[in-house]
Enzyme design. Structure first.
Site, PDB file in Angstrom:
ATOM      1  N   CYS A   1      -0.146   3.777   2.662  1.00  0.00           N
ATOM      2  CA  CYS A   1       0.137   4.065   4.003  1.00  0.00           C
ATOM      3  C   CYS A   1       1.494   3.778   4.281  1.00  0.00           C
ATOM      4  CB  CYS A   1      -0.911   2.545   4.062  1.00  0.00           C
ATOM      5  SG  CYS A   1      -2.266   1.693   3.311  1.00  0.00           S
ATOM      6  N   ASP A   2       2.401   3.711   3.245  1.00  0.00           N
ATOM      7  CA  ASP A   2       3.814   3.611   3.761  1.00  0.00           C
ATOM      8  C   ASP A   2       4.552   4.694   2.873  1.00  0.00           C
ATOM      9  OD1 ASP A   2       3.238   1.471   5.442  1.00  0.00           O
ATOM     10  OD2 ASP A   2       2.838  -0.108   4.267  1.00  0.00           O
TER      11      ASP A   2
ATOM     12  N   CYS B   1       0.651  -1.555  -0.275  1.00  0.00           N
ATOM     13  CA  CYS B   1       0.502  -0.436   0.263  1.00  0.00           C
ATOM     14  C   CYS B   1       0.342   1.125   0.335  1.00  0.00           C
ATOM     15  CB  CYS B   1      -0.842  -0.348   1.413  1.00  0.00           C
ATOM     16  SG  CYS B   1      -1.711   1.241   1.465  1.00  0.00           S
TER      17      CYS B   1
HETATM   18  C1  LIG Z   1       0.171  -4.460   5.435  1.00  0.00           C
HETATM   19  C2  LIG Z   1      -0.909  -3.093   5.751  1.00  0.00           C
HETATM   20  C3  LIG Z   1      -0.624  -1.969   5.281  1.00  0.00           C
HETATM   21  C4  LIG Z   1      -2.029  -1.100   5.592  1.00  0.00           C
HETATM   22  N1  LIG Z   1      -1.543   0.448   6.135  1.00  0.00           N
HETATM   23  C5  LIG Z   1      -2.805   1.277   5.869  1.00  0.00           C
HETATM   24  C6  LIG Z   1      -2.185   2.745   6.416  1.00  0.00           C
HETATM   25  O1  LIG Z   1      -1.452   2.480   6.813  1.00  0.00           O
HETATM   26  N2  LIG Z   1      -3.586   3.665   6.503  1.00  0.00           N
HETATM   27  C7  LIG Z   1      -4.929   2.946   6.005  1.00  0.00           C
HETATM   28  O2  LIG Z   1      -5.948   3.429   6.036  1.00  0.00           O
HETATM   29  N3  LIG Z   1      -4.724   2.143   5.546  1.00  0.00           N
HETATM   30  C8  LIG Z   1      -3.694   1.150   5.175  1.00  0.00           C
HETATM   31  N4  LIG Z   1      -3.982  -0.193   4.759  1.00  0.00           N
HETATM   32  C9  LIG Z   1      -5.483  -0.890   4.304  1.00  0.00           C
HETATM   33  C10 LIG Z   1      -6.673  -1.049   5.916  1.00  0.00           C
HETATM   34  O3  LIG Z   1      -5.814  -1.415   6.971  1.00  0.00           O
HETATM   35  C11 LIG Z   1      -7.586  -1.594   4.534  1.00  0.00           C
HETATM   36  O4  LIG Z   1      -8.177  -0.785   4.020  1.00  0.00           O
HETATM   37  C12 LIG Z   1      -8.897  -1.926   5.938  1.00  0.00           C
HETATM   38  O5  LIG Z   1      -8.498  -2.716   7.456  1.00  0.00           O
HETATM   39  C13 LIG Z   1     -10.013  -2.576   5.525  1.00  0.00           C
HETATM   40  O6  LIG Z   1     -11.071  -2.098   6.521  1.00  0.00           O
HETATM   41  P1  LIG Z   1     -12.128  -3.479   6.735  1.00  0.00           P
HETATM   42  O7  LIG Z   1     -12.989  -3.497   8.237  1.00  0.00           O
HETATM   43  O8  LIG Z   1     -12.588  -2.949   5.619  1.00  0.00           O
HETATM   44  O9  LIG Z   1     -11.495  -5.076   6.404  1.00  0.00           O
HETATM   45  P2  LIG Z   1      -9.947  -5.708   7.217  1.00  0.00           P
HETATM   46  O10 LIG Z   1      -9.094  -4.956   8.261  1.00  0.00           O
HETATM   47  O11 LIG Z   1      -9.217  -6.338   5.463  1.00  0.00           O
HETATM   48  O12 LIG Z   1     -11.151  -6.684   7.694  1.00  0.00           O
HETATM   49  C14 LIG Z   1     -11.918  -7.378   7.570  1.00  0.00           C
HETATM   50  C15 LIG Z   1     -11.990  -9.168   8.470  1.00  0.00           C
HETATM   51  O13 LIG Z   1     -12.731  -9.973   8.117  1.00  0.00           O
HETATM   52  C16 LIG Z   1     -12.869 -10.839   9.206  1.00  0.00           C
HETATM   53  N5  LIG Z   1     -13.561 -12.028   7.844  1.00  0.00           N
HETATM   54  C17 LIG Z   1     -13.303 -11.590   6.793  1.00  0.00           C
HETATM   55  N6  LIG Z   1     -14.049 -13.427   6.295  1.00  0.00           N
HETATM   56  C18 LIG Z   1     -14.660 -13.808   7.140  1.00  0.00           C
HETATM   57  C19 LIG Z   1     -16.209 -14.699   7.332  1.00  0.00           C
HETATM   58  N7  LIG Z   1     -16.140 -15.386   6.415  1.00  0.00           N
HETATM   59  N8  LIG Z   1     -15.615 -15.051   8.595  1.00  0.00           N
HETATM   60  C20 LIG Z   1     -15.749 -14.082   9.967  1.00  0.00           C
HETATM   61  N9  LIG Z   1     -15.071 -13.181   9.235  1.00  0.00           N
HETATM   62  C21 LIG Z   1     -14.451 -13.063   7.939  1.00  0.00           C
HETATM   63  C22 LIG Z   1     -11.186 -10.788   8.681  1.00  0.00           C
HETATM   64  O14 LIG Z   1     -10.766 -11.763   9.388  1.00  0.00           O
HETATM   65  C23 LIG Z   1     -10.891  -9.582   8.851  1.00  0.00           C
HETATM   66  O15 LIG Z   1     -10.645  -9.477  10.285  1.00  0.00           O
HETATM   67  C24 LIG Z   1      -2.700  -1.610   5.036  1.00  0.00           C
HETATM   68  C25 LIG Z   1      -3.520  -2.305   4.720  1.00  0.00           C
HETATM   69  C26 LIG Z   1      -1.978  -3.508   4.445  1.00  0.00           C
HETATM   70  C27 LIG Z   1      -2.568  -5.161   4.216  1.00  0.00           C
END
Ligand SMILES: Cc1cc2nc3c(=O)[nH]c(=O)nc-3n(C[C@H](O)[C@H](O)[C@H](O)COP(=O)(O)OP(=O)(O)OC[C@H]3O[C@@H](n4cnc5c(N)ncnc54)[C@H](O)[C@@H]3O)c2cc1C
Length: 314
Positions: free
Chosen positions: A145-146, A142
């Site tokens: 992000c980084d 990302c």
């Molecule tokens: C390495 C990295 C660095 C990042 N750095 C940044 C940053 O600096 N700034 C920023 O704004 N964004 C950053 N991001 C992006 C940010 O983390 C994501 O946009 C954000 O976390 C998305 O949130 P979400 O809740 O939609 O999904 P997610 O964070 O993906 O959470 C989804 C959750 O659903 C769970 N899940 C999935 N399927 C199932 C199922 N069938 N049953 C039960 N549970 C399930 C997963 O285990 C997970 O815990 C980064 C991402 C990564 C990978």
């Protein structure tokens, strides 16, 4: 199976949330504060991708950057303080055909009057040795992000689609030199990116080339081994960071045709997260949208909770 009591003691939740990442936890916070009985289903641990982010610099309110893990734990405490339950079970399948929605886990069947799908997405990986070890040590998925951690140094972007092009543009404003390594002889990105990238002095394209290996020094990214897929020639390229931009994969396996997806597999929903199925919403990275970040995930979560509460009130 977790024994979930709703507000009426019927075992029928007002709202079930699939995924306890930033989107799911924010939806849980808003919905439980609105008086709904809420359960978040999480297959690994609360926090999702946020919990894996070492330094979060672009979440408003943290001028000194914050640990993604700590922010995730704080989001969980806030959501559960208002009554939302966390169920540590993976949702394996869903049935959204009737007004009462059904979620199945390995431990039982749960029923809810509305559902928010907040299951997130995962970055597509190159599948190379050292990929786990170097993540957060010069390897990133990302740029937004980084990128800021690599001001003034040489970096590599891997990929040739819109994300790779946008990452290269973004990084060209921060880094000394940006090498774009792409396995084809031209970008797949849309025309507008070709125009924007042309003439930027510090971007160099390396065509028909794949990353074969990461080169580490003292546990940090130091370069990549490249192989030209036409000539077979190999060469090492020094860099302090590699940004892999070869796509993301939405976590929609449990849906199995229950909701409409776009061509890339993301759930189609409007700005309030409403899908075409009444009472079912999509929030965060799993939703078809442009910018996948913590800040957009939490705003999706709030919108979906609001839309679900309105739906239930009707
Ligand atoms: C390495 C990295 C660095 C990042 N750095 C940044 C940053 O600096 N700034 C920023 O704004 N964004 C950053 N991001 C992006 C940010 O983390 C994501 O946009 C954000 O976390 C998305 O949130 P979400 O809740 O939609 O999904 P997610 O964070 O993906 O959470 C989804 C959750 O659903 C769970 N899940 C999935 N399927 C199932 C199922 N069938 N049953 C039960 N549970 C399930 C997963 O285990 C997970 O815990 C980064 C991402 C990564 C990978």
């Amino acid at each position: 199976m977790t024994n979930l009591q709703d507000n009426r003691g019927e075992g029928l939740l007002d709202l079930a949330i699939i995924g306890a990442g930033p989107a799911g936890m924010t939806a849980a916070l808003y919905a439980s504060r609105a008086g709904l009985s809420v359960a978040m289903f999480e297959r690994i641990m609360p926090g999702g991708q946020l919990a894996q982010t070492e330094h979060l610099e672009n979440y408003p309110g943290y001028a000194q950057s914050t640990s993604g893990f700590e922010l995730a734990m704080s989001m969980q405490a806030q959501a559960t303080a208002f009554g939302a339950k966390l169920v540590n079970e993976e949702v394996l399948s869903v049935d959204f055909n009737a007004p009462v929605k059904v979620l199945e886990t390995a431990f039982g069947i749960y029923r809810a009057r509305s559902v928010i799908v907040a299951s997130g997405a995962r970055p597509t990986r190159l599948g190379l040795p050292l990929e786990n070890e170097l993540q957060g040590r010069g390897l990133s998925y990302c740029a937004t992000c980084d990128g800021n951690f690599f001001r003034g140094v040489d970096v590599v972007v891997v990929g040739g689609g819109n994300t790779a092009a946008a990452d290269a543009l973004y990084l060209s404003r921060i880094c000394n030199k940006v090498y774009v390594v792409h396995r084809r002889d031209k970008l797949r990105a849309t025309a507008i990116y070709h125009q924007r990238l042309a003439g930027i002095d510090n971007i160099e394209f390396i065509w028909n080339t794949e990353v074969k290996a990461f080169i580490a020094e003292d546990g940090m990214m130091a370069g990549v081994r490249l192989a030209n897929n036409v000539t077979g020639e190999e060469a090492d390229l020094a860099c302090q960071a590699v940004f892999v931009a070869i796509g993301t994969t939405p976590n929609t396996e449990c849906l199995r045709g229950a909701l409409q997806l776009d061509a890339a597999g993301y759930v189609l929903a409007d700005e309030m997260g409403r899908t075409a199925t009444p009472g079912v919403y999509a929030a965060g990275d799993v939703r078809a949208k442009e910018l996948r970040q913590v800040v957009t995930a939490v705003s999706d979560g709030a919108n979906c909770a609001e839309a679900a509460a309105e739906f239930l009130a009707e």
